[in-house]
Design a protein around this motif. Sequence first.
Motif, PDB file in Angstrom:
ATOM      1  N   ALA A 109     -17.718  -1.706  10.585  1.00  0.00           N
ATOM      2  CA  ALA A 109     -18.823  -2.289   9.834  1.00  0.00           C
ATOM      3  C   ALA A 109     -19.974  -2.598  10.770  1.00  0.00           C
ATOM      4  O   ALA A 109     -19.776  -2.838  11.965  1.00  0.00           O
ATOM      5  N   GLN A 126     -21.825  -4.426  15.567  1.00  0.00           N
ATOM      6  CA  GLN A 126     -20.977  -3.331  15.098  1.00  0.00           C
ATOM      7  C   GLN A 126     -19.537  -3.669  15.489  1.00  0.00           C
ATOM      8  O   GLN A 126     -19.262  -3.995  16.639  1.00  0.00           O
ATOM      9  N   THR A 164     -19.233   6.207   3.688  1.00  0.00           N
ATOM     10  CA  THR A 164     -19.987   5.026   4.105  1.00  0.00           C
ATOM     11  C   THR A 164     -20.672   4.416   2.896  1.00  0.00           C
ATOM     12  O   THR A 164     -21.304   5.136   2.105  1.00  0.00           O
ATOM     13  N   TYR A 183     -23.471  -2.111   6.465  1.00  0.00           N
ATOM     14  CA  TYR A 183     -22.791  -0.841   6.187  1.00  0.00           C
ATOM     15  C   TYR A 183     -21.320  -0.938   6.572  1.00  0.00           C
ATOM     16  O   TYR A 183     -20.961  -1.652   7.527  1.00  0.00           O
ATOM     17  N   ASN A 184     -20.492  -0.215   5.828  1.00  0.00           N
ATOM     18  CA  ASN A 184     -19.072  -0.109   6.152  1.00  0.00           C
ATOM     19  C   ASN A 184     -18.657   1.353   6.035  1.00  0.00           C
ATOM     20  O   ASN A 184     -18.991   2.024   5.059  1.00  0.00           O
ATOM     21  N   ARG A 185     -17.939   1.835   7.040  1.00  0.00           N
ATOM     22  CA  ARG A 185     -17.540   3.243   7.073  1.00  0.00           C
ATOM     23  C   ARG A 185     -16.020   3.351   7.108  1.00  0.00           C
ATOM     24  O   ARG A 185     -15.344   2.590   7.829  1.00  0.00           O
ATOM     25  N   MET A 197     -11.763   2.035  10.287  1.00  0.00           N
ATOM     26  CA  MET A 197     -12.790   1.350   9.513  1.00  0.00           C
ATOM     27  C   MET A 197     -13.673   0.562  10.461  1.00  0.00           C
ATOM     28  O   MET A 197     -13.181  -0.036  11.424  1.00  0.00           O
TER      29      MET A 197
END
Length: 445
Positions: free
Chosen positions: A286, A270, A331, A319-321, A284
């Motif tokens: 990921a 992460q 997300t 995943y990317n938020r 941001m």
Amino acid sequence: MRPLALFVLVAGLPAWAGGDAPASPAAPAEPFAFADFTWLNGNSRQKDALLDSKYFTGEFRADMNLVYDFNHPQDHTLVGSSELGRTTEVQVQQLGLGGDFHWENVRGRIMTQFGMYSTMTPRNDASPSKGQWQTDNAYRYISEAYGGYHWDALHGVNLDAGIFMSYIGLFSYYNFDNWAYQPSYVSSNTPWFFNGLRLQVFPSDRLKLELWLINGWQSYNMLNNTPGIGASLNWRPTGSVNLISNNYFIGADTLGNQKRTRRHTDNSLQWKYWERPDRLVTRMAATFTFDLGDEQGGGVSRSGTATAPKQYFAGWMLYNRFWFGERHAVTVGGGAITNPGRYLVLMPPINGATAASGTPYFTQNPGDPYHAWDGSVTYDYMPNPFLTLRAEFNRRGASVPYFAGPGGVTPPGGNQGAPGSAVPGWAPDLKKTESRMTLAMLVKF
């Protein structure tokens, strides 16, 4: 020398009696307290406990959802999810009451699980079918229940016994803590809980090591005569990086086949790569997770032979938020798995089938092929630290018919005969793809 210090020296008193006292040995730093990690996927965004006291820190969780499945199954049954079970209805997925007890060095935790989780989680464990006492009923309303002891050694040492959460698959069992509602298969098809012993050692305030001696892979009982053994490493070198490696070294987790053993490795990174409070996109981050595993012996092998077909698991998710202030976040993510033998694929509840009963409509024979992929987009509105309103679109696919189609997976008039049994003249309506929208309200105190 100052006069007062000279007097102290002559009088035989400690030299610091009239000046600065020597510094006391510094207490070890609290693990992972050197930075703010509320941005992590699988970790609550709350910075303070609202229901805290000297002896007990209380916790309340409520998770309600409404799902619209574009396949329109007539029995409103969702297939292949450990987080969702019904469509086109408002459901209480999980309601939990509990918290943490702490007095001197003794510790304990209890969390209940009412709602859909109390049915969906136990049905994915085949171990209660061995022996007596209906442990699936005994445990179904408990998600966590353990007691333990803390030693003030290094930066902390804990020994706990009972039911505790698994970290395999990165996502938390509790959706309030996650970036998305429906995690990808790597998370959804791997254990949510363990029943046994857990030893936690913190060599520094940035590193946690764990050893597990458990009844098995998400099992209340021991499926055969071999306990599960595993270990975990969690290293946070900075406030922007989190590295996790979970490893299940050995377990005999196939009901009635003690010669078949299982291994699994789960690894996640992460990374928070952007933090600009003055910009439109304020943060941001990921995550990337990859898993590998296999089963060997008892008629299967990792690579596959004429007499022992392939039985392995390989998967990943990414995943990317994006945060827009502290109240809005989006997300995007997804992943894929390959699982010959289908030993980690969630059993579809066809005619009431469970992990113990199986079903002839979706076999789990050695080497049976299964590939699947998914993608999702999630929007979160977080007006305060205690509430999340979530909207999510999911698209999932599989190499074989797996998801409930318009005809559903329930025979006319309801389930018939023993769970999972064949029904003359009827077959479930299974499709290779599924699209759905989920609306959820998530509360945590």
